[in-house]
Design an enzyme around this catalytic site. Structure first.
Site, short mmCIF file in Angstrom:
data_model
loop_
_atom_site.label_atom_id
_atom_site.label_comp_id
_atom_site.label_asym_id
_atom_site.label_seq_id
_atom_site.Cartn_x
_atom_site.Cartn_y
_atom_site.Cartn_z
N PHE A 136 40.41 -7.79 2.82
CA PHE A 136 39.62 -8.44 1.62
C PHE A 136 38.70 -7.56 0.72
O PHE A 136 38.12 -6.59 1.46
CB PHE A 136 38.64 -9.57 2.41
CG PHE A 136 37.96 -10.62 1.38
CD1 PHE A 136 38.68 -11.45 1.15
CD2 PHE A 136 36.74 -10.04 0.83
CE1 PHE A 136 37.90 -12.27 0.09
CE2 PHE A 136 36.03 -10.72 0.16
CZ PHE A 136 36.59 -11.79 -0.37
N ASP A 221 36.80 0.83 1.70
CA ASP A 221 36.03 -0.53 1.35
C ASP A 221 34.78 -0.58 2.54
O ASP A 221 35.30 -1.16 3.49
CB ASP A 221 36.84 -1.78 1.27
CG ASP A 221 36.16 -2.96 0.77
OD1 ASP A 221 34.67 -2.97 0.93
OD2 ASP A 221 36.58 -3.88 0.50
N LYS A 250 26.83 -5.53 -0.10
CA LYS A 250 26.17 -6.03 1.03
C LYS A 250 24.71 -5.67 1.28
O LYS A 250 23.80 -6.00 0.72
CB LYS A 250 27.10 -6.56 2.06
CG LYS A 250 28.19 -7.54 1.82
CD LYS A 250 29.24 -7.86 2.93
CE LYS A 250 30.03 -8.62 2.88
NZ LYS A 250 29.59 -10.35 2.67
#
Length: 405
Positions: A136, A221, A250
């Site tokens: 993702f 990532d 995040k």
């Protein structure tokens, strides 16, 4: 105006299905809803609230910066952006930083960078990007196409071309796809949405070696794994492998929207003036909060504390499983953990999440078969124990209900 969950259905695009709970106040690892009901937060805004809710260092940084300057755009630079970039460069492999507003945008920048580097160095033929099934990387058309979950990327017309997907933790699968046409390999150094899957040491080293053999860049990532989540400042530091490009978001802002792409001077030089940009990227408010979050997290006390809390979660979940026999294993690292449901409870992660909320503890899912935990990195140990006790009570009721049904 009476504000409740039904107002969402009235005024919001229906791409989310939020809980009926509407939190109005948070402090540390606890939240209170409109009715004053208290919840222990094991979700952390999906691994974002690395210091919990309303941490004094973040509140102070935001308040102070709010009295100075809010926004300039990138026709000018600003002090908080430069200070945060210097921190990131000083504490990682990176030499250059690009700021964005989200993980997807940080990944978009990384993907554009690797394509541009390959074009400049080798020509138009070297354009293949290899990512991994169940990965993702965000929801823009480019990042969702690189992500390895067709359910998220199908149905929006033609996808960006020359993207292939190997199997995570399977080097042979990558070897079958990689060639001198490959410009980059993109992966999470611990798969999040895909079910909290740890990479094996052999796999992660093998990926780096294959990239080197084929002049392909390695992109990590670390949107979910970064800023202390695994007990290292960034997950790559615990794997013995250094990427060429790293993305972070995040937890980087502790709850304030910010993302960044980190890379080397040699690669960064390919993004010359005009090749990429973001109006809000490097926003002074975001960077001031990000700097406070980074400085608070990047200490031995906090990072070692993550490892201690991981053990507390593992021990607690093991004790729960001894009673109810619902999990096959607990995966992950640090405070990104996933309890995988066994065959008897397959596909019921959402039921576990809803049952937990009824008992006053907020959890996440990672697919239909994994209950995900991503709490504050500094959650008090008493809150861990209380939250697990509430989860225990939730499972007791859920198991009884399912068995009765």
């Amino acid at each position: 105006m009476h504000i409740n969950r039904s107002l969402f259905d009235e005024v919001m695009v229906p791409n989310y299905a939020p809980s009926p709970i509407i939190p109005v106040k948070g402090l540390g690892s606890r939240l209170w809803d409109q009715n004053g009901r208290e919840f222990i937060d094991f979700a952390g805004g999906i691994a974002v609230n690395c210091l919990g809710h309303c941490h004094p260092a973040l509140v102070s940084a935001l308040t102070e910066q709010a009295q100075k300057v809010w926004h300039l755009s990138n026709t000018m630079t600003n002090e908080p952006a430069l200070m945060l970039a210097k921190k990131l460069v000083d504490n990682t492999f990176a030499e250059k930083v690009y700021f964005a507003n989200s993980g997807a945008e940080a990944n978009e920048a990384a993907l554009k960078l690797v394509r541009r580097v390959a074009l400049n160095r080798f020509g138009a033929e070297k354009s293949q990007i290899i990512a991994f099934k169940q990965g993702f990387h965000g929801r823009t058309l480019f990042t969702v196409s690189v992500g390895g979950q067709p359910a998220y990327s199908d149905g929006f017309g033609p996808k960006p071309a020359d993207i292939d997907h190997a199997e995570y933790n399977n080097l042979e699968s990558l070897k079958a796809l990689i060639s001198d046409r490959t410009c980059a390999v993109v992966l999470e150094p611990l798969q999040g949405e895909g079910g909290i899957i740890n990479p094996t040491p052999e796999f992660i080293r093998g990926v780096r070696e294959l990239c080197d053999q084929h002049n392909a860049l390695l992109v990590f990532d670390e949107v979910q794994t970064g800023v202390g989540r695994t007990g290292e400042l960034y997950a790559y530091m615990g794997l013995g492998v250094t990427p060429d490009v790293l993305t972070t978001a995040k937890a980087l802002g502790g709850g304030f929207p910010i993302g960044a792409m980190l890379t080397t001077t040699e690669l960064a030089k390919h993004l010359v003036v005009g090749t990429h940009g973001s109006t809000y990227g490097g926003n002074p408010l975001a960077c001031a909060v990000g700097l406070a979050a980074f400085n608070t997290v990047n200490t031995p006390e906090v990072l070692n504390g993550v490892k201690a809390r991981e053990q507390l979660f593992r021990d607690g979940l093991s004790a729960i499983n001894d009673k109810y026999k619902v999990f096959t294993e607990v995966r992950g690292k640090g405070l990104l953990l996933g309890a995988a449901l066994n065959a008897d409870y397959a596909g019921k992660a959402r039921d576990f999440m809803l049952a937990a909320a009824e008992e006053g503890v907020l959890l996440l899912m990672a697919g239909q078969n994994v209950v995900r935990f991503a709490p504050s990195l500094i959650i008090p140990e008493a809150d861990v124990r209380e939250g697990l006790a509430r989860f225990d009570a939730a499972i007791a009721k859920l198991v009884a209900r399912l068995n009765a049904g």
